[in-house]
Design a protein around this motif. Sequence first.
Motif, PDB file in Angstrom:
ATOM      1  N   ALA A 122      32.816  42.853  31.448  1.00 46.49           N
ATOM      2  CA  ALA A 122      32.347  41.466  31.344  1.00 46.49           C
ATOM      3  C   ALA A 122      33.225  40.579  30.464  1.00 46.49           C
ATOM      4  O   ALA A 122      33.442  39.422  30.806  1.00 46.49           O
ATOM      5  CB  ALA A 122      30.897  41.430  30.876  1.00 46.49           C
ATOM      6  N   PRO A 123      33.767  41.067  29.344  1.00 50.97           N
ATOM      7  CA  PRO A 123      34.616  40.181  28.537  1.00 50.97           C
ATOM      8  C   PRO A 123      35.860  39.678  29.263  1.00 50.97           C
ATOM      9  O   PRO A 123      36.445  38.681  28.880  1.00 50.97           O
ATOM     10  CB  PRO A 123      35.019  41.050  27.339  1.00 50.97           C
ATOM     11  N   GLU A 124      36.255  40.350  30.324  1.00 47.20           N
ATOM     12  CA  GLU A 124      37.443  39.959  31.083  1.00 47.20           C
ATOM     13  C   GLU A 124      37.105  39.013  32.217  1.00 47.20           C
ATOM     14  O   GLU A 124      37.985  38.570  32.950  1.00 47.20           O
ATOM     15  CB  GLU A 124      38.142  41.202  31.642  1.00 47.20           C
ATOM     16  N   GLU A 125      35.830  38.694  32.391  1.00 48.16           N
ATOM     17  CA  GLU A 125      35.359  37.907  33.519  1.00 48.16           C
ATOM     18  C   GLU A 125      36.110  36.584  33.694  1.00 48.16           C
ATOM     19  O   GLU A 125      36.403  36.177  34.798  1.00 48.16           O
ATOM     20  CB  GLU A 125      33.862  37.650  33.340  1.00 48.16           C
ATOM     21  N   VAL A 131      42.803  44.972  34.631  1.00 43.96           N
ATOM     22  CA  VAL A 131      41.719  45.453  33.766  1.00 43.96           C
ATOM     23  C   VAL A 131      40.568  46.063  34.557  1.00 43.96           C
ATOM     24  O   VAL A 131      39.576  46.500  33.970  1.00 43.96           O
ATOM     25  CB  VAL A 131      41.190  44.325  32.855  1.00 43.96           C
ATOM     26  N   ALA A 132      40.682  46.110  35.866  1.00 47.33           N
ATOM     27  CA  ALA A 132      39.601  46.646  36.699  1.00 47.33           C
ATOM     28  C   ALA A 132      39.390  48.130  36.414  1.00 47.33           C
ATOM     29  O   ALA A 132      40.356  48.883  36.261  1.00 47.33           O
ATOM     30  CB  ALA A 132      39.917  46.434  38.173  1.00 47.33           C
ATOM     31  N   VAL A 133      38.122  48.531  36.325  1.00 44.31           N
ATOM     32  CA  VAL A 133      37.801  49.945  36.155  1.00 44.31           C
ATOM     33  C   VAL A 133      37.596  50.620  37.509  1.00 44.31           C
ATOM     34  O   VAL A 133      37.604  51.837  37.600  1.00 44.31           O
ATOM     35  CB  VAL A 133      36.564  50.154  35.252  1.00 44.31           C
ATOM     36  N   ARG A 134      37.421  49.802  38.537  1.00 42.29           N
ATOM     37  CA  ARG A 134      37.289  50.331  39.896  1.00 42.29           C
ATOM     38  C   ARG A 134      37.550  49.212  40.890  1.00 42.29           C
ATOM     39  O   ARG A 134      37.190  48.072  40.649  1.00 42.29           O
ATOM     40  CB  ARG A 134      35.886  50.879  40.101  1.00 42.29           C
ATOM     41  N   THR A 135      38.182  49.554  41.995  1.00 39.07           N
ATOM     42  CA  THR A 135      38.396  48.599  43.076  1.00 39.07           C
ATOM     43  C   THR A 135      38.091  49.293  44.396  1.00 39.07           C
ATOM     44  O   THR A 135      38.191  50.519  44.504  1.00 39.07           O
ATOM     45  CB  THR A 135      39.846  48.070  43.129  1.00 39.07           C
ATOM     46  N   ALA A 136      37.697  48.508  45.376  1.00 39.66           N
ATOM     47  CA  ALA A 136      37.465  49.047  46.714  1.00 39.66           C
ATOM     48  C   ALA A 136      37.564  47.919  47.727  1.00 39.66           C
ATOM     49  O   ALA A 136      37.194  46.779  47.432  1.00 39.66           O
ATOM     50  CB  ALA A 136      36.090  49.706  46.811  1.00 39.66           C
ATOM     51  N   ASP A 159      26.603  49.153  36.116  1.00 36.45           N
ATOM     52  CA  ASP A 159      26.336  49.405  34.703  1.00 36.45           C
ATOM     53  C   ASP A 159      26.394  48.115  33.893  1.00 36.45           C
ATOM     54  O   ASP A 159      27.195  47.214  34.180  1.00 36.45           O
ATOM     55  CB  ASP A 159      27.359  50.393  34.112  1.00 36.45           C
ATOM     56  N   TYR A 160      25.558  48.053  32.861  1.00 40.88           N
ATOM     57  CA  TYR A 160      25.539  46.919  31.948  1.00 40.88           C
ATOM     58  C   TYR A 160      26.931  46.732  31.345  1.00 40.88           C
ATOM     59  O   TYR A 160      27.587  47.691  30.979  1.00 40.88           O
ATOM     60  CB  TYR A 160      24.507  47.165  30.844  1.00 40.88           C
ATOM     61  N   GLY A 161      27.373  45.490  31.267  1.00 40.34           N
ATOM     62  CA  GLY A 161      28.683  45.185  30.688  1.00 40.34           C
ATOM     63  C   GLY A 161      29.803  45.104  31.697  1.00 40.34           C
ATOM     64  O   GLY A 161      30.941  44.832  31.340  1.00 40.34           O
ATOM     65  N   LEU A 162      29.486  45.361  32.964  1.00 35.69           N
ATOM     66  CA  LEU A 162      30.488  45.263  34.017  1.00 35.69           C
ATOM     67  C   LEU A 162      30.084  44.154  34.978  1.00 35.69           C
ATOM     68  O   LEU A 162      28.902  43.883  35.180  1.00 35.69           O
ATOM     69  CB  LEU A 162      30.596  46.580  34.787  1.00 35.69           C
ATOM     70  N   VAL A 163      31.071  43.516  35.585  1.00 36.24           N
ATOM     71  CA  VAL A 163      30.830  42.471  36.585  1.00 36.24           C
ATOM     72  C   VAL A 163      31.713  42.745  37.791  1.00 36.24           C
ATOM     73  O   VAL A 163      32.748  43.415  37.695  1.00 36.24           O
ATOM     74  CB  VAL A 163      31.126  41.046  36.025  1.00 36.24           C
ATOM     75  N   ALA A 164      31.297  42.220  38.927  1.00 28.33           N
ATOM     76  CA  ALA A 164      32.060  42.383  40.167  1.00 28.33           C
ATOM     77  C   ALA A 164      32.699  41.061  40.537  1.00 28.33           C
ATOM     78  O   ALA A 164      32.073  40.007  40.460  1.00 28.33           O
ATOM     79  CB  ALA A 164      31.144  42.862  41.288  1.00 28.33           C
ATOM     80  N   ARG A 165      33.937  41.119  40.947  1.00 31.04           N
ATOM     81  CA  ARG A 165      34.678  39.943  41.396  1.00 31.04           C
ATOM     82  C   ARG A 165      35.342  40.252  42.727  1.00 31.04           C
ATOM     83  O   ARG A 165      35.753  41.392  42.976  1.00 31.04           O
ATOM     84  CB  ARG A 165      35.757  39.528  40.378  1.00 31.04           C
ATOM     85  N   VAL A 166      35.482  39.251  43.558  1.00 27.94           N
ATOM     86  CA  VAL A 166      36.156  39.389  44.845  1.00 27.94           C
ATOM     87  C   VAL A 166      37.562  38.852  44.716  1.00 27.94           C
ATOM     88  O   VAL A 166      37.788  37.806  44.104  1.00 27.94           O
ATOM     89  CB  VAL A 166      35.380  38.620  45.946  1.00 27.94           C
ATOM     90  N   ARG A 167      38.505  39.580  45.308  1.00 25.53           N
ATOM     91  CA  ARG A 167      39.882  39.106  45.308  1.00 25.53           C
ATOM     92  C   ARG A 167      40.377  39.099  46.725  1.00 25.53           C
ATOM     93  O   ARG A 167      40.065  39.940  47.533  1.00 25.53           O
ATOM     94  CB  ARG A 167      40.740  40.017  44.439  1.00 25.53           C
TER      95      ARG A 167
END
Length: 87
Positions: A18-21, A31-36, A79-87
């Motif tokens: 979330a701080p990287e949002e 900084v992504a912890v996961r991508t798909a 999980d709390y503290g993570l956000v999803a973004r579309v690229r």
Amino acid sequence: MSAHPAQPPSFEVLIVPAPEEGRDPGRLAEVAVRTAVVRATGELGASGFPRYAGGGLEADIDPATPAVEALLVDGEELDYGLVARVR
């Protein structure tokens, strides 16, 4: 049922802390912890937006903005503290 613009066949979804949002969208992959890459399923999700799935993610994505409106990661809520973004 609400009308939505034509849905793109796929999106790349990035899960980031979330701080990287607010970071430059072009650099979120650093900084992504996961991508798909998720592909349209042809169904509407519980949110009323088109459903996309792939790589362990199921996402309801608003094709007009594109914003993730609902997301499951390996069948669980994000999980709390993570956000999803579309690229």
